[in-house]
Design a protein around this motif. Structure first.
Motif, mmCIF file in Angstrom:
data_model
loop_
_atom_site.group_PDB
_atom_site.id
_atom_site.type_symbol
_atom_site.label_atom_id
_atom_site.label_comp_id
_atom_site.label_asym_id
_atom_site.label_seq_id
_atom_site.Cartn_x
_atom_site.Cartn_y
_atom_site.Cartn_z
ATOM 1 N N SER A 1 -2.778 5.507 9.389
ATOM 2 C CA SER A 1 -4.210 5.368 9.627
ATOM 3 C C SER A 1 -5.034 6.506 9.032
ATOM 4 O O SER A 1 -6.224 6.349 8.792
ATOM 5 N N GLU A 2 -4.424 7.674 8.781
ATOM 6 C CA GLU A 2 -5.205 8.827 8.354
ATOM 7 C C GLU A 2 -4.951 9.260 6.913
ATOM 8 O O GLU A 2 -5.554 10.203 6.445
ATOM 9 N N GLY A 3 -4.094 8.605 6.219
ATOM 10 C CA GLY A 3 -3.804 9.008 4.854
ATOM 11 C C GLY A 3 -4.812 8.465 3.863
ATOM 12 O O GLY A 3 -5.708 7.704 4.203
ATOM 13 N N PHE B 1 0.837 -1.192 0.000
ATOM 14 C CA PHE B 1 0.000 0.000 0.000
ATOM 15 C C PHE B 1 0.877 1.247 0.000
ATOM 16 O O PHE B 1 2.074 1.189 0.275
ATOM 17 N N ILE B 2 0.225 2.363 -0.311
ATOM 18 C CA ILE B 2 0.850 3.672 -0.155
ATOM 19 C C ILE B 2 -0.161 4.552 0.563
ATOM 20 O O ILE B 2 -1.355 4.502 0.270
ATOM 21 N N SER B 3 0.302 5.300 1.524
ATOM 22 C CA SER B 3 -0.533 6.223 2.284
ATOM 23 C C SER B 3 -0.139 7.642 1.870
ATOM 24 O O SER B 3 0.949 8.107 2.206
ATOM 25 N N LEU B 4 -1.025 8.317 1.126
ATOM 26 C CA LEU B 4 -0.722 9.651 0.600
ATOM 27 C C LEU B 4 -1.245 10.748 1.522
ATOM 28 O O LEU B 4 -2.358 10.663 2.032
ATOM 29 N N HIS B 5 -0.421 11.788 1.700
ATOM 30 C CA HIS B 5 -0.772 12.944 2.527
ATOM 31 C C HIS B 5 -0.347 14.221 1.817
ATOM 32 O O HIS B 5 0.727 14.260 1.224
ATOM 33 N N SER B 6 -1.181 15.244 1.939
ATOM 34 C CA SER B 6 -0.743 16.552 1.459
ATOM 35 C C SER B 6 0.328 17.044 2.426
ATOM 36 O O SER B 6 0.412 16.580 3.569
#
Length: 134
Positions: free
Chosen positions: A113-115, A85-90
């Protein structure tokens, strides 16, 4: 939690306004996992191959026309480098997370958990079938 992070990667992106008329574009600033920041040149090579666009070394990866385009590329990163997986964030979300936590473990947990989580379902399928055929 460590095992989950070992299988995935966190990405931070930013939005850059070109002009009022043209709007703006998204750029992937960095990708990192438990072992550190991923080599940007590998990510740039994948982008150049996928989009036939040259990037100057050291620059952010992009441009992407929208978040959907960025998400598609993030999925390609998962496929190419075998992440689950990848968790993307601004960059704003990432900076906010940095301010809200007191240690690196909390930060990792928050980022995972929040991306915007993009999962590589094919990797999970391969792992499942490999148990039976190996």
């Amino acid at each position: 939690m460590d095992k989950v992070f070992n299988e995935g990667v966190v990405g931070v992106y930013h939005y850059k306004t070109a002009s009022v008329e043209e709007g703006g574009l998204y750029y992937l600033s960095t990708l990192f996992c438990d072992s550190g920041v991923l080599e940007k040149n590998h990510i740039q090579e994948l982008f150049e191959h996928e989009y036939s666009t040259k990037i100057n070394p050291g620059e952010a990866v992009g441009p992407f026309d929208g978040l959907d385009d960025l998400n598609r590329f993030a999925f390609r990163v998962c496929e190419e480098f075998d992440f689950s997986f990848i968790s993307l964030h601004s960059v704003e979300q990432y900076n906010s997370s940095l301010q809200e936590v007191s240690d690196s473990g909390e930060l990792i947990e928050k980022l995972l958990s929040e991306g915007n989580i993009i999962q590589n379902i094919e990797r999970k399928k391969k792992g499942f079938f490999n148990k039976f055929f190996n």
